[in-house]
Design a protein around this motif. Structure first.
Motif, PDB file in Angstrom:
ATOM      1  N   SER A 282       0.942  -1.232   0.150  1.00 42.97           N
ATOM      2  CA  SER A 282      -0.173  -0.080   0.071  1.00 42.97           C
ATOM      3  C   SER A 282       0.988   1.388  -0.011  1.00 42.97           C
ATOM      4  CB  SER A 282      -0.760   0.171   1.199  1.00 42.97           C
ATOM      5  OG  SER A 282      -1.643  -1.055   1.189  1.00 42.97           O
TER       6      SER A 282
ATOM      7  N   ALA B 285       1.026   4.001  -2.780  1.00 44.56           N
ATOM      8  CA  ALA B 285       0.653   5.530  -2.838  1.00 44.56           C
ATOM      9  C   ALA B 285       1.909   6.270  -3.139  1.00 44.56           C
ATOM     10  CB  ALA B 285       0.772   5.579  -1.177  1.00 44.56           C
ATOM     11  N   LYS B 286       3.231   5.851  -2.936  1.00 45.99           N
ATOM     12  CA  LYS B 286       4.393   6.428  -3.635  1.00 45.99           C
ATOM     13  C   LYS B 286       4.522   6.598  -5.202  1.00 45.99           C
ATOM     14  CE  LYS B 286       7.553   5.459   0.192  1.00 45.99           C
ATOM     15  NZ  LYS B 286       8.804   4.594   0.475  1.00 45.99           N
TER      16      LYS B 286
ATOM     17  N   ASN C 209       1.778   6.216  -7.217  1.00 42.92           N
ATOM     18  CA  ASN C 209       0.717   7.208  -7.503  1.00 42.92           C
ATOM     19  C   ASN C 209       1.282   8.538  -7.517  1.00 42.92           C
ATOM     20  OD1 ASN C 209      -1.002   4.772  -8.074  1.00 42.92           O
ATOM     21  ND2 ASN C 209      -1.896   5.107  -6.026  1.00 42.92           N
ATOM     22  N   MET C 210       1.823   9.195  -6.203  1.00 39.26           N
ATOM     23  CA  MET C 210       2.343  10.393  -6.094  1.00 39.26           C
ATOM     24  C   MET C 210       3.203  10.955  -7.256  1.00 39.26           C
ATOM     25  SD  MET C 210       3.780  12.068  -2.553  1.00 39.26           S
ATOM     26  CE  MET C 210       2.749  10.770  -1.853  1.00 39.26           C
TER      27      MET C 210
ATOM     28  N   CYS D 251       0.253  12.792   2.766  1.00 47.34           N
ATOM     29  CA  CYS D 251       0.071  11.275   3.120  1.00 47.34           C
ATOM     30  C   CYS D 251      -0.869  11.555   4.297  1.00 47.34           C
ATOM     31  CB  CYS D 251       1.455  10.771   3.349  1.00 47.34           C
ATOM     32  SG  CYS D 251       2.409  10.775   2.152  1.00 47.34           S
TER      33      CYS D 251
ATOM     34  N   PRO E  29      -3.767   8.837   3.619  1.00 42.89           N
ATOM     35  CA  PRO E  29      -3.009   7.442   3.487  1.00 42.89           C
ATOM     36  C   PRO E  29      -2.758   6.814   4.966  1.00 42.89           C
ATOM     37  CG  PRO E  29      -2.490   8.742   1.602  1.00 42.89           C
ATOM     38  CD  PRO E  29      -3.292   9.601   2.496  1.00 42.89           C
TER      39      PRO E  29
END
Length: 430
Positions: free
Chosen positions: A50, A54-55, A57-58, A310, A313
């Protein structure tokens, strides 16, 4: 008794209930440990995946924004090049048209030279006048076209400079976003940003959650926000103490994230929160903190330092991990309760066996006493039987002797009785 067959030698082993229950308990405990370890490993892998997603996607969003800006700049450059080419073509066409007219007039002048001097002069004057007028008109057109070209070039240059400036500003904003990892901090405080981001998804993502400012200063200090989430039964799933630090809100002295961790950990313990999270824009050049989420649990238990983007998240990750942990705890409690039930059953069984053994011993002793008494009675009855059998034999002998008695035997050597029986016989005969 239970029988267990060895899978290798095929030997059958007889086990009592206690040994069999112990073997079953060991097998269940080992299977549960393996299953629990496997689930914890899966939860850890899910957490790592996860974070990586997230990284990615960023980074993808930042790359897409940068690509879009570069694409827009390239399009503007191509438009400018096209406009330049069109202007050059227009100027060349105008020059070509003027040169053609000039050549045409020159050829007409050459033809008129063969005519008469007067007519030639008149024609020449007329042609020259017309030529001058056309030349003046063409010059004015050329001047106008040159002025329009200069104005167009100036406009395009200014427009291009504005676009270059906008591009530089966009690039600077992207760089600033990369350093600060948030473009929403300009013009608003970090606390307001985080509160707005949470309230935007509160109704859909966290319907049971509590997220409010920490206004309790009983012990002399407080955090910024406290997050608590409960399940449908009202049981607390996870709690987080948040502290927000924006470089714009500090003094001219550069602060570090490390300066606030100790106080944050103290606030977390005093407010009975499970996790502590520092949402920070400090140290913008740090590659460590610019990665997004940094685990500082090696310094303070269950603590993280994150960048503002973040914020949601980290809440989601910690809440999901807590839900899975709660499921594991529930399953563990169920297994423990089952083990307690088995233990209680074993204790009850031991009590029953002990009581049954005592009762059996007592009944066995009484049974032996009864058997002994019965044996004594049997001996007594045997003696009575033997006595009765002896009496029976005596009675039989007496009966045999009685059966052997006759009148002759009774009157033998007894004249008196012989005479009486004789008289009685005579009377009966008469």
């Amino acid at each position: 008794m239970n029988e267990v067959k060895c899978p290798e030698c095929g030997k059958v082993i007889a086990l009592d209930e206690t040994d069999y229950a112990n073997i079953l308990k060991q097998v269940r405990d080992e299977e549960f440990k393996r299953a629990l370890a496997k689930r914890l490993e899966l939860a850890k892998e899910d957490k790592i995946k996860s974070i990586e997603i997230a990284k990615k996607n960023m980074r993808l969003e930042m790359q897409q924004d940068s690509n879009a800006k570069e694409k827009e700049i390239l399009e503007l450059k191509s438009k400018i090049d096209v406009i330049k080419i069109q202007g050059s073509l227009a100027i060349n066409q105008a020059k070509s048209s003027v040169e053609k007219e000039r050549d045409s007039i020159a050829s007409q002048l050459d033809q008129l030279k063969a005519s008469s001097q007067t007519a030639q002069q008149l024609v020449i004057n007329e042609v020259v006048s017309k030529y001058k007028e056309e030349k003046n008109e063409l010059n004015s057109k050329l001047e106008k076209a040159e002025l329009e070209k200069q104005l167009l070039e100036k406009s395009l240059k200014e427009r291009y400079e504005i676009q270059i400036k906008d591009r530089d500003q966009a690039i600077e904003r992207l760089r600033d976003m990369k350093l600060r990892l948030s473009t929403k901090m300009l013009g608003e405080s970090l606390e307001m940003h985080c509160e707005t981001e949470f309230n935007r998804i509160r109704a859909t993502a966290f319907p049971q959650a509590y997220f409010e400012k920490d206004n309790d200063v009983t012990n002399g200090s407080k955090g910024d926000f406290i997050f608590r989430d409960n399940d449908k039964l009202g049981n607390e799933v996870v709690s987080i103490m948040f502290e927000m630090k924006n470089e714009l809100c500090t003094t001219s002295t550069k602060k570090k994230n490390e300066d606030f961790l100790k106080e944050l950990n103290k606030d977390r313990i005093e407010k009975s929160c499970e996790y502590a999270v520092l949402v920070s824009l400090l140290e913008p050049e740090s590659e460590l903190y610019n990665s997004g989420i940094v685990d500082v649990s090696h310094r303070y238990q269950k603590m993280y330092v994150i960048r503002p983007q973040c914020f949601i998240p980290i809440i989601t990750l910690l809440r999901n991990a807590a839900i899975k942990s709660l499921q594991y705890k529930s399953e563990l409690a169920l297994v423990k309760s089952q083990n307690i039930d088995i233990t209680n059953f074993e204790k009850s069984l031991e009590v029953f066996k002990s009581s049954f053994g005592k009762n059996y011993s007592l009944a066995s002793r009484r049974f032996e006493t009864a058997i002994q008494e019965i044996d004594k009675s049997i001996d007594h009855l045997q003696k009575t039987k033997d006595a009765l059998l002896g009496a029976d034999r005596n009675l039989r002998l007496a009966n045999d002797k009685a059966q052997e008695v006759t009148v002759k035997k009774l009157t033998r050597n007894n004249p008196t009785m012989a005479a009486k029986f004789k008289d009685l016989k005579n009377q009966n005969a008469a």
